[in-house]
Scaffold this active site. Structure first.
Site, PDB file in Angstrom:
ATOM      1  N   ASN A  13      15.017  -0.400 131.856  1.00 45.61           N
ATOM      2  CA  ASN A  13      15.084  -0.186 133.283  1.00 45.61           C
ATOM      3  C   ASN A  13      15.327   1.179 133.886  1.00 45.61           C
ATOM      4  O   ASN A  13      16.725   1.471 133.622  1.00 45.61           O
ATOM      5  CB  ASN A  13      16.003  -1.141 134.183  1.00 45.61           C
ATOM      6  N   LYS A  15      15.018   2.888 136.607  1.00 45.40           N
ATOM      7  CA  LYS A  15      15.763   2.935 137.764  1.00 45.40           C
ATOM      8  C   LYS A  15      14.922   4.184 138.408  1.00 45.40           C
ATOM      9  O   LYS A  15      13.932   4.504 138.140  1.00 45.40           O
ATOM     10  CB  LYS A  15      17.286   3.170 137.762  1.00 45.40           C
ATOM     11  N   HIS A  98      17.267  -7.381 141.321  1.00 44.35           N
ATOM     12  CA  HIS A  98      18.279  -6.376 140.452  1.00 44.35           C
ATOM     13  C   HIS A  98      19.665  -6.177 141.515  1.00 44.35           C
ATOM     14  O   HIS A  98      19.312  -6.356 142.751  1.00 44.35           O
ATOM     15  CB  HIS A  98      17.916  -5.033 140.117  1.00 44.35           C
ATOM     16  N   GLU A 100      21.226  -3.951 142.358  1.00 48.57           N
ATOM     17  CA  GLU A 100      20.982  -2.831 143.094  1.00 48.57           C
ATOM     18  C   GLU A 100      20.211  -2.943 144.356  1.00 48.57           C
ATOM     19  O   GLU A 100      20.517  -2.410 145.423  1.00 48.57           O
ATOM     20  CB  GLU A 100      20.797  -1.534 142.375  1.00 48.57           C
ATOM     21  N   GLU A 170      23.343 -10.027 134.603  1.00 51.19           N
ATOM     22  CA  GLU A 170      23.764  -8.680 134.606  1.00 51.19           C
ATOM     23  C   GLU A 170      25.266  -8.595 135.660  1.00 51.19           C
ATOM     24  O   GLU A 170      24.943  -8.715 136.665  1.00 51.19           O
ATOM     25  CB  GLU A 170      22.858  -7.757 135.196  1.00 51.19           C
ATOM     26  N   GLY A 176      26.171   0.109 134.700  1.00 54.09           N
ATOM     27  CA  GLY A 176      26.395   1.724 134.916  1.00 54.09           C
ATOM     28  C   GLY A 176      27.811   2.063 134.765  1.00 54.09           C
ATOM     29  O   GLY A 176      28.232   3.114 135.072  1.00 54.09           O
ATOM     30  N   SER A 216      25.618  -1.926 130.617  1.00 54.51           N
ATOM     31  CA  SER A 216      26.258  -0.902 129.598  1.00 54.51           C
ATOM     32  C   SER A 216      25.785  -1.348 128.298  1.00 54.51           C
ATOM     33  O   SER A 216      26.767  -1.324 127.212  1.00 54.51           O
ATOM     34  CB  SER A 216      27.916  -0.874 129.726  1.00 54.51           C
TER      35      SER A 216
HETATM   36  C1  PEP Z   1      20.459  -2.422 134.678  1.00 49.30           C
HETATM   37  O1  PEP Z   1      19.893  -1.176 135.044  1.00 49.30           O
HETATM   38  O2  PEP Z   1      19.935  -3.275 134.704  1.00 49.30           O
HETATM   39  C2  PEP Z   1      21.701  -2.126 133.751  1.00 49.30           C
HETATM   40  C3  PEP Z   1      22.254  -2.921 132.976  1.00 49.30           C
HETATM   41  O3  PEP Z   1      22.216  -0.787 133.647  1.00 49.30           O
HETATM   42  P1  PEP Z   1      23.121  -0.074 132.577  1.00 49.30           P
HETATM   43  O4  PEP Z   1      22.551  -0.513 131.138  1.00 49.30           O
HETATM   44  O5  PEP Z   1      23.070   1.364 132.770  1.00 49.30           O
HETATM   45  O6  PEP Z   1      24.329  -0.750 132.893  1.00 49.30           O
END
Ligand code: PEP
Length: 258
Positions: A13, A15, A98, A100, A170, A176, A216
């Site tokens: 992803n 973003k 997601h 976000e 997640e 992040g 992460s």
């Molecule tokens: C994500 O954007 O779904 C995500 C898990 O980001 P990151 O790997 O940066 O934590």
């Protein structure tokens, strides 16, 4: 290890990152470095890069996803992008709900459910994101939150409708932040999700459904996460923006090649 009937899936992803030139560079490097990966691979560039990236993915080794979509097919919805538009741009999949989107743009169980219906109608593989915040985990509410999100997102379907659905667990506190869930925490949540799906739609659907971990994920931690029986892949944010690291994640549990 993932059950043999569930093909692992690694999705990147991007973003709100990557201009066109960067997108092309990254995808070329990923394609150059692919060598019989143990997983299906998806990249999710920003909307602006979808068509350019799609041109590079014509051989099908890597599939293309969008990061969101609207539930209507067309109309007066300024700023939105629909399922037919994503198909037109070459997408085969779409990330939905997601954290976000939920946190900053008002996505709710109801809108995620509508988007899921639209994604399935337009034959896009939906990657539905769920996960608890740190506050919810600390208040021992993780399972309740996951249950609400699963029930909300998947409401009103027949089991056969949901065969292509992928769930991404997640935990919001891991996205992040560099704080990855431990393999045990991930396994516990994934097993809970699978049992919820089994309770709602039957064991057949639940056993076939791929559940990705996101939060992460790095080249360093992917192997142990992927060794959990109910972790079927990863949704990768930050670490998907650099080809070398993403390639290592894609080729999890395989020796590093020189
Ligand atoms: C994500 O954007 O779904 C995500 C898990 O980001 P990151 O790997 O940066 O934590």
């Amino acid at each position: 290890m993932t059950a043999p009937h569930r093909r692992p899936l690694i999705a990147g992803n991007w973003k709100m990152n990557m201009l066109l030139k960067d997108s092309v560079d990254l995808v070329r490097k990923i394609l150059d470095g692919l060598s019989s990966p143990p997983a299906e691979v998806i990249v999710a560039p920003p909307f602006t890069a979808l068509t350019v990236v799609s041109e590079l993915l014509k051989d099908g080794r890597v599939r293309l996803a969008a990061q969101d979509m609207h539930w209507e097919a067309s109309g007066a919805f300024t700023g939105e992008v629909s399922g037919p538009m994503l198909k037109d741009a070459g997408c085969q999949a779409v990330i939905l709900g997601h954290s976000e989107r939920r946190r900053y743009f008002g996505d709710t169980e109801t809108t995620v459910n509508k988007k899921l219906r639209a994604a399935l109608a337009h034959k896009l593989v939906p990657i539905v994101c769920i996960g608890e915040t740190l506050e919810e985990r600390e208040a021992q509410r993780t399972f309740r939150v996951l249950e609400t999100q699963i029930k909300g997102a998947l409401a009103g379907f027949a089991p056969a409708d949901l065969a292509s659905v992928v769930i991404a667990y997640e935990p919001v506190w891991a996205i992040g932040t560099g704080k990855t869930a431990t393999p045990d925490q991930a396994q516990e949540a994934h097993l809970f999700v699978r049992k919820q799906v089994a309770g709602l739609y039957g064991d057949g659907l639940a056993q076939g459904m791929r559940i990705l971990y996101g939060g992460s994920v790095t080249p360093e931690n992917v192997d142990t996460l992927m060794s959990q029986p109910d972790v079927d892949g990863a949704l990768v944010g930050g670490a998907s923006l650099k080809a070398a690291g993403f390639l290592r994640i894609i080729h999890f549990q395989t020796p590093v090649r020189n």
